[in-house]
Design a protein around this motif. Structure first.
Motif, PDB file in Angstrom:
ATOM      1  N   GLU A  72       1.693  -6.331  -0.438  1.00 22.42           N
ATOM      2  CA  GLU A  72       0.795  -5.201  -0.691  1.00 22.42           C
ATOM      3  C   GLU A  72       0.170  -5.436  -2.061  1.00 22.42           C
ATOM      4  OE1 GLU A  72       0.725  -0.334  -1.067  1.00 22.42           O
ATOM      5  OE2 GLU A  72       2.535  -1.331  -0.364  1.00 22.42           O
ATOM      6  N   THR A  73      -1.155  -5.529  -2.079  1.00 26.13           N
ATOM      7  CA  THR A  73      -1.858  -5.784  -3.333  1.00 26.13           C
ATOM      8  C   THR A  73      -1.879  -4.514  -4.172  1.00 26.13           C
ATOM      9  OG1 THR A  73      -4.015  -5.169  -2.429  1.00 26.13           O
ATOM     10  CG2 THR A  73      -3.339  -7.498  -2.219  1.00 26.13           C
ATOM     11  N   ARG A  74      -2.290  -4.653  -5.393  1.00 31.28           N
ATOM     12  CA  ARG A  74      -2.405  -3.486  -6.279  1.00 31.28           C
ATOM     13  C   ARG A  74      -3.512  -2.533  -5.820  1.00 31.28           C
ATOM     14  NH1 ARG A  74      -0.130  -4.185 -11.932  1.00 31.28           N
ATOM     15  NH2 ARG A  74       1.521  -5.696 -11.554  1.00 31.28           N
ATOM     16  N   GLU A  75      -4.387  -3.026  -4.951  1.00 28.21           N
ATOM     17  CA  GLU A  75      -5.409  -2.147  -4.356  1.00 28.21           C
ATOM     18  C   GLU A  75      -4.865  -1.387  -3.157  1.00 28.21           C
ATOM     19  OE1 GLU A  75      -7.436  -5.655  -6.280  1.00 28.21           O
ATOM     20  OE2 GLU A  75      -5.826  -5.473  -4.838  1.00 28.21           O
ATOM     21  N   ARG A  76      -3.586  -1.592  -2.848  1.00 29.09           N
ATOM     22  CA  ARG A  76      -2.868  -0.932  -1.735  1.00 29.09           C
ATOM     23  C   ARG A  76      -3.248  -1.481  -0.366  1.00 29.09           C
ATOM     24  NH1 ARG A  76       1.162   0.259  -4.481  1.00 29.09           N
ATOM     25  NH2 ARG A  76       0.971   1.920  -5.986  1.00 29.09           N
ATOM     26  N   ASN A  77      -3.779  -2.701  -0.321  1.00 28.58           N
ATOM     27  CA  ASN A  77      -4.055  -3.355   0.960  1.00 28.58           C
ATOM     28  C   ASN A  77      -2.811  -4.124   1.379  1.00 28.58           C
ATOM     29  OD1 ASN A  77      -6.770  -2.496   1.020  1.00 28.58           O
ATOM     30  ND2 ASN A  77      -7.316  -4.148  -0.365  1.00 28.58           N
ATOM     31  N   ARG A  78      -2.456  -4.001   2.644  1.00 27.99           N
ATOM     32  CA  ARG A  78      -1.272  -4.680   3.162  1.00 27.99           C
ATOM     33  C   ARG A  78      -1.661  -5.869   4.023  1.00 27.99           C
ATOM     34  NH1 ARG A  78       3.360  -0.495   5.136  1.00 27.99           N
ATOM     35  NH2 ARG A  78       3.950   0.232   3.058  1.00 27.99           N
ATOM     36  N   TYR A  79      -0.869  -6.953   3.889  1.00 25.26           N
ATOM     37  CA  TYR A  79      -1.100  -8.166   4.652  1.00 25.26           C
ATOM     38  C   TYR A  79       0.242  -8.746   5.091  1.00 25.26           C
ATOM     39  CZ  TYR A  79      -5.546  -7.980   2.120  1.00 25.26           C
ATOM     40  OH  TYR A  79      -6.744  -7.586   1.588  1.00 25.26           O
ATOM     41  N   ALA A 120      -7.416  -7.224  -8.590  1.00 27.63           N
ATOM     42  CA  ALA A 120      -6.371  -6.767  -9.514  1.00 27.63           C
ATOM     43  C   ALA A 120      -5.344  -7.870  -9.747  1.00 27.63           C
ATOM     44  CB  ALA A 120      -5.692  -5.513  -8.976  1.00 27.63           C
ATOM     45  N   TYR A 121      -5.033  -8.645  -8.722  1.00 28.10           N
ATOM     46  CA  TYR A 121      -4.132  -9.788  -8.897  1.00 28.10           C
ATOM     47  C   TYR A 121      -4.723 -10.761  -9.907  1.00 28.10           C
ATOM     48  CZ  TYR A 121      -2.260 -14.431  -8.227  1.00 28.10           C
ATOM     49  OH  TYR A 121      -1.748 -15.671  -8.464  1.00 28.10           O
ATOM     50  N   ARG A 122      -6.012 -11.083  -9.745  1.00 30.92           N
ATOM     51  CA  ARG A 122      -6.680 -12.004 -10.666  1.00 30.92           C
ATOM     52  C   ARG A 122      -6.555 -11.522 -12.106  1.00 30.92           C
ATOM     53  NH1 ARG A 122     -10.737 -12.555  -6.736  1.00 30.92           N
ATOM     54  NH2 ARG A 122     -11.934 -10.890  -7.674  1.00 30.92           N
ATOM     55  N   GLU A 123      -6.779 -10.232 -12.298  1.00 28.18           N
ATOM     56  CA  GLU A 123      -6.729  -9.670 -13.649  1.00 28.18           C
ATOM     57  C   GLU A 123      -5.312  -9.737 -14.230  1.00 28.18           C
ATOM     58  OE1 GLU A 123      -7.814  -5.558 -16.041  1.00 28.18           O
ATOM     59  OE2 GLU A 123      -8.496  -5.809 -13.975  1.00 28.18           O
TER      60      GLU A 123
END
Length: 142
Positions: A72-79, A120-123
């Motif tokens: 789950e990314t910091r943008e709250r997207n799940r994969y 957000a991961y990149r940052e």
């Protein structure tokens, strides 16, 4: 925003431990067989600091040649990610799922894959790298 693509984990700069020192991998020394569950755990440990949640799936089957990772990314997207010798790719847009109709590209590294999915991961990753480089610079000046 700081944009970068890298195959380097900034946390590895701090402690460059050898593969053979990791007790999880000792049983595999001298063999060409990779246990993808161990590989998946290593992937999770490398980037957990830069995402909201990440863990190896306990629902989908892991084998010598495949493992599944939920992120789950910091943008709250799940994969749901598939890890194979070919690399990592998105196989579903939710935890513990696979969608055979989904044709997504393989990425050689988790860093490249997350870089493509999450600004957000990149940052966070870029900031961690900069902080570590600044710490190394201060150490060398001491």
């Amino acid at each position: 925003m700081f944009m970068m693509e890298t195959d380097c984990n900034p946390m590895e700069l701090a402690n460059n431990t050898g593969f053979e020192e990791d007790s999880d991998y000792r049983d595999f020394e001298g063999t060409d067989v990779k246990d993808m569950r161990l590989e998946a755990e290593a992937v999770v440990n490398d980037v957990l600091f830069a995402v909201s949640n990440m863990f190896v799936s306990k629902t989908l089957p892991c084998a010598e040649d495949v493992a599944y990772i939920n992120v789950e990314t910091r943008e709250r997207n799940r994969y749901c990610l598939e890890l194979t010798e070919a690399g990592l790719r998105v196989v579903a847009y939710d935890f513990d799922q696979t969608d055979d109709r989904l044709q997504t590209p393989y990425h050689e590294t988790v860093y490249s894959l997350l870089d493509s999915l999450s600004p957000a991961y990149r940052e966070v990753f870029g900031n961690a790298l900069l902080q570590r480089l600044e710490a190394l610079k201060k150490e060398s000046q001491s």
